[in-house]
Design an enzyme around this catalytic site. Structure first.
Site, PDB file in Angstrom:
ATOM      1  N   HIS A 143     -22.404  -6.883  33.181  1.00 14.56           N
ATOM      2  CA  HIS A 143     -22.207  -6.175  34.789  1.00 14.56           C
ATOM      3  C   HIS A 143     -21.191  -4.890  35.030  1.00 14.56           C
ATOM      4  O   HIS A 143     -21.277  -4.552  34.040  1.00 14.56           O
ATOM      5  CB  HIS A 143     -21.279  -7.819  34.980  1.00 14.56           C
ATOM      6  CG  HIS A 143     -19.578  -7.905  34.182  1.00 14.56           C
ATOM      7  ND1 HIS A 143     -18.651  -6.959  34.465  1.00 14.56           N
ATOM      8  CD2 HIS A 143     -19.660  -8.172  33.275  1.00 14.56           C
ATOM      9  CE1 HIS A 143     -18.384  -7.395  33.571  1.00 14.56           C
ATOM     10  NE2 HIS A 143     -18.280  -8.285  33.214  1.00 14.56           N
TER      11      HIS A 143
ATOM     12  N   HIS B 172     -19.393  -3.771  32.399  1.00 17.82           N
ATOM     13  CA  HIS B 172     -19.686  -2.905  31.519  1.00 17.82           C
ATOM     14  C   HIS B 172     -20.021  -1.345  31.269  1.00 17.82           C
ATOM     15  O   HIS B 172     -19.893  -0.136  30.735  1.00 17.82           O
ATOM     16  CB  HIS B 172     -20.682  -3.590  30.538  1.00 17.82           C
ATOM     17  CG  HIS B 172     -19.846  -4.667  30.144  1.00 17.82           C
ATOM     18  ND1 HIS B 172     -20.602  -6.399  31.395  1.00 17.82           N
ATOM     19  CD2 HIS B 172     -19.456  -5.549  28.707  1.00 17.82           C
ATOM     20  CE1 HIS B 172     -19.589  -7.471  30.381  1.00 17.82           C
ATOM     21  NE2 HIS B 172     -18.852  -6.675  29.673  1.00 17.82           N
TER      22      HIS B 172
HETATM   23  P1  AMP Z   1     -17.564  -8.187  27.151  1.00 23.31           P
HETATM   24  O1  AMP Z   1     -17.953  -8.192  26.932  1.00 23.31           O
HETATM   25  O2  AMP Z   1     -16.308  -9.023  28.226  1.00 23.31           O
HETATM   26  O3  AMP Z   1     -16.384  -8.363  25.615  1.00 23.31           O
HETATM   27  O4  AMP Z   1     -16.090  -6.835  27.570  1.00 23.31           O
HETATM   28  C1  AMP Z   1     -17.105  -6.070  26.622  1.00 23.31           C
HETATM   29  C2  AMP Z   1     -15.726  -4.870  27.545  1.00 23.31           C
HETATM   30  O5  AMP Z   1     -15.843  -4.523  29.256  1.00 23.31           O
HETATM   31  C3  AMP Z   1     -14.590  -4.343  27.194  1.00 23.31           C
HETATM   32  O6  AMP Z   1     -13.307  -3.790  26.760  1.00 23.31           O
HETATM   33  C4  AMP Z   1     -13.691  -4.884  28.185  1.00 23.31           C
HETATM   34  O7  AMP Z   1     -12.498  -4.494  28.312  1.00 23.31           O
HETATM   35  C5  AMP Z   1     -14.549  -4.681  29.367  1.00 23.31           C
HETATM   36  N1  AMP Z   1     -14.426  -4.496  30.782  1.00 23.31           N
HETATM   37  C6  AMP Z   1     -15.159  -6.150  30.679  1.00 23.31           C
HETATM   38  N2  AMP Z   1     -14.589  -6.621  32.371  1.00 23.31           N
HETATM   39  C7  AMP Z   1     -14.382  -5.298  32.837  1.00 23.31           C
HETATM   40  C8  AMP Z   1     -14.056  -4.587  34.114  1.00 23.31           C
HETATM   41  N3  AMP Z   1     -13.717  -5.311  34.860  1.00 23.31           N
HETATM   42  N4  AMP Z   1     -14.433  -3.460  34.428  1.00 23.31           N
HETATM   43  C9  AMP Z   1     -13.823  -2.369  33.561  1.00 23.31           C
HETATM   44  N5  AMP Z   1     -14.066  -3.223  32.404  1.00 23.31           N
HETATM   45  C10 AMP Z   1     -14.475  -4.189  31.837  1.00 23.31           C
END
Ligand code: AMP
Length: 284
Positions: A34, A37
């Site tokens: 999204h 990411h």
């Molecule tokens: P995930 O796929 O949930 O493991 O997240 C991968 C990376 O994207 C991690 O460093 C998360 O902190 C970051 N991330 C997820 N959601 C957001 C968001 N809304 N804003 C900024 N970074 C995000």
């Protein structure tokens, strides 16, 4: 965008990039990408000559009974989004390659690993740090981009990098929100019609605490009360935790605060959501 579909393919590509002296940026994800990411990817593209993103739904960080099986997966959509951004490479692998039979070593965080998210999800951060260390070893990036959305995870990764002298610079990135304030998250896709409004209570709680801070409220207990009350009085939401902590140490704060980070987690229907907000300052 080059697709690297095994650990050796990833390592080889990265060795070549490093041999050429180009700065390599890395964005680790679990997919279902999204805007949050993509903001990390854009930052890496802006700062590094090469950017690689990874997609791996890490079994080890899911607690028994959690949503590992139903976690949203759409590799081709994700690949297309990354490619459109101009990402140089996408690294994918699988559970068998990352955790082959006999795999046994794990990274155990310090006491912070057992608080907040770690308390609600025992073992979660062992899984996170173990896979992040592995990914750093495989990818060997100069910089790695992490979201402040997962503030505790970010703090633990920064700690691990220091504790193990890892040659990577961690770049914290601002939380991206949807129009109604809800922090972008792969798990938002689980929200059923009608649950969205309840889900907004996390952001509303943080915004209220922030407003109270701006108006001069500095008492930890009062700020925690605002967070708790906002979520507990929202129909359809059930509070997991609401904490006001020192942004540097993540220690639960008490009395009058010079600075503060608010952390909240709640369940809305079958979906567990978390969010956080600095109360004393705008995050850089
Ligand atoms: P995930 O796929 O949930 O493991 O997240 C991968 C990376 O994207 C991690 O460093 C998360 O902190 C970051 N991330 C997820 N959601 C957001 C968001 N809304 N804003 C900024 N970074 C995000």
């Amino acid at each position: 965008m080059i697709r690297l579909e095994s650990i050796p393919a990833m390592s080889e590509w990265s060795n070549r990039i490093r041999a050429g002296g180009e700065r390599l940026g890395f964005v680790p994800t679990m997919g279902a990408l999204h805007e949050g990411h993509l903001s990390l990817v854009r930052r890496s593209l802006a700062e590094c000559r090469r950017t690689v993103a990874s997609i791996f739904v890490n079994t080890l960080q899911f607690v028994p009974g959690e949503d590992f099986e139903r976690y949203p997966r759409d590799l081709e959509r994700d690949a297309s989004l990354l490619s459109k951004e101009g990402t140089d490479a996408l690294f994918t692998t699988n559970v068998e390659e990352v955790y082959p039979p006999g795999f046994s070593t794990r990274v155990v965080p310090g006491p912070l690993g057992d608080l907040y998210e770690g308390k609600s999800r025992p073992g979660h951060f062992v899984g996170v740090l173990t896979v992040v260390l592995k990914l750093f070893e495989i990818v060997r990036p100069d910089r790695a981009y992490f979201g402040r959305k997962d503030a505790q995870q970010l703090a633990l990764v920064v700690r691990m990098v220091r504790d193990f002298h890892l040659p990577v610079e961690i770049v914290p990135c601002a939380t991206v929100r949807e129009e109604d304030g809800l922090a972008a998250s792969s798990r938002n896709a689980y929200l059923k019609a009608g649950e969205r409004e309840a889900a907004r209570c996390l952001h509303r709680a943080l915004a209220r605490a922030r407003a109270a801070w701006t108006e001069g409220e500095r008492e930890a207990e009062a700020l925690r009360g605002i967070l708790r009350e906002t979520i507990e009085t929202t129909r359809g939401a059930s509070l997991d935790y609401a904490a006001v902590v020192d942004p540097g140490t993540f220690e639960e704060a008490s009395g009058r605060l010079p600075r503060a980070l608010a952390l909240v987690a709640a369940r809305v229907g079958g979906t567990r959501l978390l969010d956080n907000q600095r109360l004393d300052a705008d995050e850089p």
